[in-house]
Motif scaffolding. Structure first.
Motif, PDB file in Angstrom:
ATOM      1  N   HIS A 141     -11.377  45.779 -35.725  1.00  0.00           N
ATOM      2  CA  HIS A 141     -12.769  45.848 -36.173  1.00  0.00           C
ATOM      3  C   HIS A 141     -13.204  47.292 -36.395  1.00  0.00           C
ATOM      4  O   HIS A 141     -13.927  47.593 -37.355  1.00  0.00           O
ATOM      5  CB  HIS A 141     -13.679  45.170 -35.151  1.00  0.00           C
ATOM      6  CG  HIS A 141     -15.091  45.038 -35.603  1.00  0.00           C
ATOM      7  ND1 HIS A 141     -15.462  44.296 -36.706  1.00  0.00           N
ATOM      8  CD2 HIS A 141     -16.245  45.589 -35.119  1.00  0.00           C
ATOM      9  CE1 HIS A 141     -16.766  44.384 -36.882  1.00  0.00           C
ATOM     10  NE2 HIS A 141     -17.266  45.152 -35.933  1.00  0.00           N
ATOM     11  N   ALA A 142     -12.734  48.189 -35.536  1.00  0.00           N
ATOM     12  CA  ALA A 142     -13.117  49.601 -35.671  1.00  0.00           C
ATOM     13  C   ALA A 142     -12.597  50.213 -36.965  1.00  0.00           C
ATOM     14  O   ALA A 142     -13.232  51.108 -37.529  1.00  0.00           O
ATOM     15  CB  ALA A 142     -12.607  50.394 -34.469  1.00  0.00           C
ATOM     16  N   ARG A 143     -11.451  49.767 -37.429  1.00  0.00           N
ATOM     17  CA  ARG A 143     -10.892  50.389 -38.630  1.00  0.00           C
ATOM     18  C   ARG A 143     -11.216  49.632 -39.916  1.00  0.00           C
ATOM     19  O   ARG A 143     -10.704  49.970 -40.981  1.00  0.00           O
ATOM     20  CB  ARG A 143      -9.385  50.588 -38.478  1.00  0.00           C
ATOM     21  CG  ARG A 143      -8.504  49.377 -38.492  1.00  0.00           C
ATOM     22  CD  ARG A 143      -7.046  49.818 -38.308  1.00  0.00           C
ATOM     23  NE  ARG A 143      -6.072  48.737 -38.435  1.00  0.00           N
ATOM     24  CZ  ARG A 143      -5.549  48.339 -39.593  1.00  0.00           C
ATOM     25  NH1 ARG A 143      -5.909  48.904 -40.719  1.00  0.00           N
ATOM     26  NH2 ARG A 143      -4.658  47.362 -39.613  1.00  0.00           N
ATOM     27  N   ARG A 144     -12.093  48.631 -39.821  1.00  0.00           N
ATOM     28  CA  ARG A 144     -12.505  47.936 -41.037  1.00  0.00           C
ATOM     29  C   ARG A 144     -13.301  48.866 -41.960  1.00  0.00           C
ATOM     30  O   ARG A 144     -13.117  48.836 -43.168  1.00  0.00           O
ATOM     31  CB  ARG A 144     -13.326  46.694 -40.675  1.00  0.00           C
ATOM     32  CG  ARG A 144     -12.467  45.522 -40.245  1.00  0.00           C
ATOM     33  CD  ARG A 144     -13.247  44.359 -39.691  1.00  0.00           C
ATOM     34  NE  ARG A 144     -12.376  43.201 -39.524  1.00  0.00           N
ATOM     35  CZ  ARG A 144     -12.570  42.226 -38.662  1.00  0.00           C
ATOM     36  NH1 ARG A 144     -13.638  42.255 -37.847  1.00  0.00           N
ATOM     37  NH2 ARG A 144     -11.729  41.213 -38.575  1.00  0.00           N
ATOM     38  N   ALA A 145     -14.183  49.646 -41.397  1.00  0.00           N
ATOM     39  CA  ALA A 145     -14.931  50.610 -42.208  1.00  0.00           C
ATOM     40  C   ALA A 145     -14.013  51.784 -42.517  1.00  0.00           C
ATOM     41  O   ALA A 145     -13.468  52.421 -41.613  1.00  0.00           O
ATOM     42  CB  ALA A 145     -16.178  51.074 -41.472  1.00  0.00           C
ATOM     43  N   LYS A 146     -13.833  52.075 -43.786  1.00  0.00           N
ATOM     44  CA  LYS A 146     -12.906  53.119 -44.202  1.00  0.00           C
ATOM     45  C   LYS A 146     -13.570  54.486 -44.112  1.00  0.00           C
ATOM     46  O   LYS A 146     -14.740  54.659 -44.488  1.00  0.00           O
ATOM     47  CB  LYS A 146     -12.440  52.862 -45.639  1.00  0.00           C
ATOM     48  CG  LYS A 146     -11.699  51.534 -45.796  1.00  0.00           C
ATOM     49  CD  LYS A 146     -10.404  51.551 -45.006  1.00  0.00           C
ATOM     50  CE  LYS A 146      -9.699  50.225 -44.987  1.00  0.00           C
ATOM     51  NZ  LYS A 146     -10.146  49.339 -43.907  1.00  0.00           N
ATOM     52  N   ASP A 147     -12.800  55.482 -43.622  1.00  0.00           N
ATOM     53  CA  ASP A 147     -13.305  56.846 -43.595  1.00  0.00           C
ATOM     54  C   ASP A 147     -13.080  57.500 -44.957  1.00  0.00           C
ATOM     55  O   ASP A 147     -12.496  56.901 -45.871  1.00  0.00           O
ATOM     56  CB  ASP A 147     -12.675  57.648 -42.454  1.00  0.00           C
ATOM     57  CG  ASP A 147     -11.150  57.727 -42.530  1.00  0.00           C
ATOM     58  OD1 ASP A 147     -10.606  57.866 -43.639  1.00  0.00           O
ATOM     59  OD2 ASP A 147     -10.501  57.672 -41.464  1.00  0.00           O
ATOM     60  N   SER A 148     -13.560  58.719 -45.125  1.00  0.00           N
ATOM     61  CA  SER A 148     -13.510  59.366 -46.442  1.00  0.00           C
ATOM     62  C   SER A 148     -12.080  59.590 -46.915  1.00  0.00           C
ATOM     63  O   SER A 148     -11.800  59.504 -48.125  1.00  0.00           O
ATOM     64  CB  SER A 148     -14.259  60.705 -46.390  1.00  0.00           C
ATOM     65  OG  SER A 148     -13.695  61.570 -45.411  1.00  0.00           O
ATOM     66  N   THR A 149     -11.155  59.860 -45.997  1.00  0.00           N
ATOM     67  CA  THR A 149      -9.751  60.040 -46.383  1.00  0.00           C
ATOM     68  C   THR A 149      -9.188  58.742 -46.939  1.00  0.00           C
ATOM     69  O   THR A 149      -8.478  58.743 -47.963  1.00  0.00           O
ATOM     70  CB  THR A 149      -8.921  60.505 -45.172  1.00  0.00           C
ATOM     71  OG1 THR A 149      -9.432  61.764 -44.711  1.00  0.00           O
ATOM     72  CG2 THR A 149      -7.457  60.657 -45.533  1.00  0.00           C
ATOM     73  N   GLU A 150      -9.489  57.640 -46.296  1.00  0.00           N
ATOM     74  CA  GLU A 150      -8.995  56.347 -46.762  1.00  0.00           C
ATOM     75  C   GLU A 150      -9.593  55.981 -48.119  1.00  0.00           C
ATOM     76  O   GLU A 150      -8.882  55.507 -49.021  1.00  0.00           O
ATOM     77  CB  GLU A 150      -9.339  55.274 -45.738  1.00  0.00           C
ATOM     78  CG  GLU A 150      -8.634  55.422 -44.406  1.00  0.00           C
ATOM     79  CD  GLU A 150      -9.037  54.337 -43.438  1.00  0.00           C
ATOM     80  OE1 GLU A 150      -8.222  53.441 -43.176  1.00  0.00           O
ATOM     81  OE2 GLU A 150     -10.178  54.391 -42.934  1.00  0.00           O
ATOM     82  N   ILE A 151     -10.883  56.197 -48.278  1.00  0.00           N
ATOM     83  CA  ILE A 151     -11.519  55.843 -49.545  1.00  0.00           C
ATOM     84  C   ILE A 151     -10.947  56.683 -50.675  1.00  0.00           C
ATOM     85  O   ILE A 151     -10.726  56.179 -51.791  1.00  0.00           O
ATOM     86  CB  ILE A 151     -13.048  56.004 -49.433  1.00  0.00           C
ATOM     87  CG1 ILE A 151     -13.608  54.942 -48.482  1.00  0.00           C
ATOM     88  CG2 ILE A 151     -13.710  55.872 -50.805  1.00  0.00           C
ATOM     89  CD1 ILE A 151     -15.062  55.128 -48.134  1.00  0.00           C
ATOM     90  N   ALA A 152     -10.655  57.950 -50.418  1.00  0.00           N
ATOM     91  CA  ALA A 152     -10.054  58.804 -51.446  1.00  0.00           C
ATOM     92  C   ALA A 152      -8.686  58.262 -51.861  1.00  0.00           C
ATOM     93  O   ALA A 152      -8.330  58.281 -53.052  1.00  0.00           O
ATOM     94  CB  ALA A 152      -9.934  60.238 -50.940  1.00  0.00           C
ATOM     95  N   LEU A 153      -7.903  57.775 -50.906  1.00  0.00           N
ATOM     96  CA  LEU A 153      -6.588  57.214 -51.230  1.00  0.00           C
ATOM     97  C   LEU A 153      -6.722  55.915 -52.024  1.00  0.00           C
ATOM     98  O   LEU A 153      -5.956  55.668 -52.969  1.00  0.00           O
ATOM     99  CB  LEU A 153      -5.794  56.973 -49.952  1.00  0.00           C
ATOM    100  CG  LEU A 153      -5.204  58.219 -49.288  1.00  0.00           C
ATOM    101  CD1 LEU A 153      -4.660  57.877 -47.906  1.00  0.00           C
ATOM    102  CD2 LEU A 153      -4.097  58.808 -50.155  1.00  0.00           C
ATOM    103  N   ILE A 154      -7.687  55.074 -51.655  1.00  0.00           N
ATOM    104  CA  ILE A 154      -7.894  53.835 -52.406  1.00  0.00           C
ATOM    105  C   ILE A 154      -8.333  54.153 -53.837  1.00  0.00           C
ATOM    106  O   ILE A 154      -7.909  53.490 -54.790  1.00  0.00           O
ATOM    107  CB  ILE A 154      -8.922  52.932 -51.701  1.00  0.00           C
ATOM    108  CG1 ILE A 154      -8.399  52.518 -50.324  1.00  0.00           C
ATOM    109  CG2 ILE A 154      -9.216  51.691 -52.536  1.00  0.00           C
ATOM    110  CD1 ILE A 154      -9.421  51.801 -49.465  1.00  0.00           C
TER     111      ILE A 154
END
Length: 427
Positions: A141-154
């Motif tokens: 549940h904690a990692r469902r919201a993506k951080d800025s690094t993850e969103i940049a990769l997506i």
């Protein structure tokens, strides 16, 4: 990597451990069965990768909460052998030698141990299975919201995916095979920086467009057929997941009508992807909209709301509206903490049941299909005898289907379509 420290601190707060130790394993390579001295391509367990940002066979990330939410984390990595350097060109990854893990555990003897990720083989290690499962639920549940690094990769994966779809469309013509289209698509991914397809590419022509997970074959596309393509590029383990449906040559009025129903439903569902929206409600609203379209086309009979309550929509829309995506094709999907899976048969395939929150990246993928295995089933024909105009449906059993899918970032305001660069041309 500062983002990794921030990520681990956020996870430590979500886990809320006190005396328990946590071990998260990467896993080991799996040998091919024919004893060829080869292994399947190694992919570290997603739980481990999220916390280590490493593809490290045998790696273990550990947490001692007594040492702090940031400094309590330690990454243990095995020593790369001479043979691995010679035969594989591997280099030593950063971290603490794995040989020190036993000493780390011994100095903390008597404290509860939790594990998730891949198994951590250690003699005498007895993890608390129930507490481990509960901790992993909080972790997911904690990692469902993506951080800025993850969103940049997506975003990068979505860009590579767009290049692949563009290459496929350029090759789309009567006579081209599903396999040839797959090759063009995946070459487009690679040329734009994609490391690999994020999952098995789906290319279905004609009746194959109604097979939800279809491995491309040598079947050639014919003039006037649907071609359904579901694929996404992966970059540094993060991926996109996109579906587009095309018509080879000239579409019939019925094909255009069916496509318009799915497209309108997708657009409306995307607009509903706002913070606080219950995904189950978004799914059911999409089902009602598509059923209403089928009623207007004369394929179904009755009130759209009533037909969905009777689960008649599952004849044409047998899957859920979408799922979370990111570090894996269904990254973090499932139920909200403490929520049981909905027992209704019509929601059996719903992969997500929770309120949307800012930072979630969700697929929105409504579809309508003519699936002979469902529509020719005698039990379903009897159960839904009055719900469907069977005489109108039967001529379309070889038509295939339409699915349109985008990846949507939930924000504090309007949703953002991360895959908007991939056109959705009307047939």
């Amino acid at each position: 990597m500062p983002y990794l420290d921030e990520r681990r601190a956020r996870v430590a707060r979500a886990l809320d451990l006190h005396d328990e130790l946590l071990l998260v394993g990467a896993g080991e390579p799996i040998p091919l069965p024919e004893n060829s001295d080869q292994t399947y391509p190694f992919r570290a367990h997603a739980d481990y990768y999220y916390l280590a940002a490493l593809e490290c066979p045998g790696g273990v990330v550990a947490l001692d909460p007594r040492d702090g939410e940031t400094s309590g984390w330690i990454s243990f990595v095995p020593e790369v052998t001479e043979a691995e350097r010679v035969w594989e060109g591997r280099e030593q990854p950063p971290g603490t030698p794995l040989a020190q893990l036993d000493e780390w555990l011994a100095s903390r003897a008597g404290r509860p141990v939790l594990t998730f990720g891949a198994p951590v083989p250690r003699a005498g290690l007895a993890a608390d299975a129930a507490a481990s499962a509960a901790a992993r639920t909080r972790f997911v549940h904690a990692r469902r919201a993506k951080d800025s690094t993850e969103i940049a990769l997506i975003r990068r994966a979505a860009d590579a995916t767009a290049h692949g779809f563009s290459a496929l469309v350029a090759a789309l013509r009567p006579g081209v095979t599903e396999r040839a289209l797959q090759v063009e698509l995946e070459c487009g991914f690679a040329r734009a920086g994609g490391r690999r397809p994020g999952y098995g590419t789906i290319v279905g022509t004609g009746p194959h467009a109604a097979i939800l997970h279809f491995d491309p074959s040598e079947r050639a596309a014919r003039d006037g057929e649907f071609v359904l393509v579901d694929a996404g590029a992966e970059i540094d383990r993060y991926m996109a997941d996109v579906t587009r449906t095309y018509v080879v040559g000239q579409a019939t009025p019925f094909q255009r009508d069916l496509y318009a129903i799915v497209l309108s439903t997708e657009q409306n569902a995307i607009a509903r992807c706002v913070a606080g929206a219950e995904w189950k409600a978004v799914h059911l609203a999409a089902a009602v909209e598509m059923v209403d379209g089928l009623v207007q086309l004369g394929l179904m009979r009755g009130s759209a709301e009533s037909l969905v309550e009777q689960e008649a929509h599952t004849l044409f829309f047998p899957h859920g509206l979408g799922h979370l995506v990111g570090l894996g094709v269904r990254d973090g999907s499932g139920q909200a903490p403490g929520r049981a899976k909905d027992p209704r048969a019509g929601l059996r395939s719903l992969r997500l049941d929770l309120p949307l929150q800012p930072g979630y990246v969700v697929t929105v993928e409504p579809g309508l299909y003519f699936i002979p295995a469902l529509l020719n089933d005698p039990a379903r024909r009897q159960r839904f005898h009055d719900c469907v105009n069977w005489d109108a449906v039967t001529p379309h059993l070889a038509l295939g289907g339409v699915r349109i899918e985008d990846n949507v970032l939930v924000t504090t305001g309007a949703p953002e379509i991360l895959t908007s660069a991939i056109p959705k041309p009307a047939p």
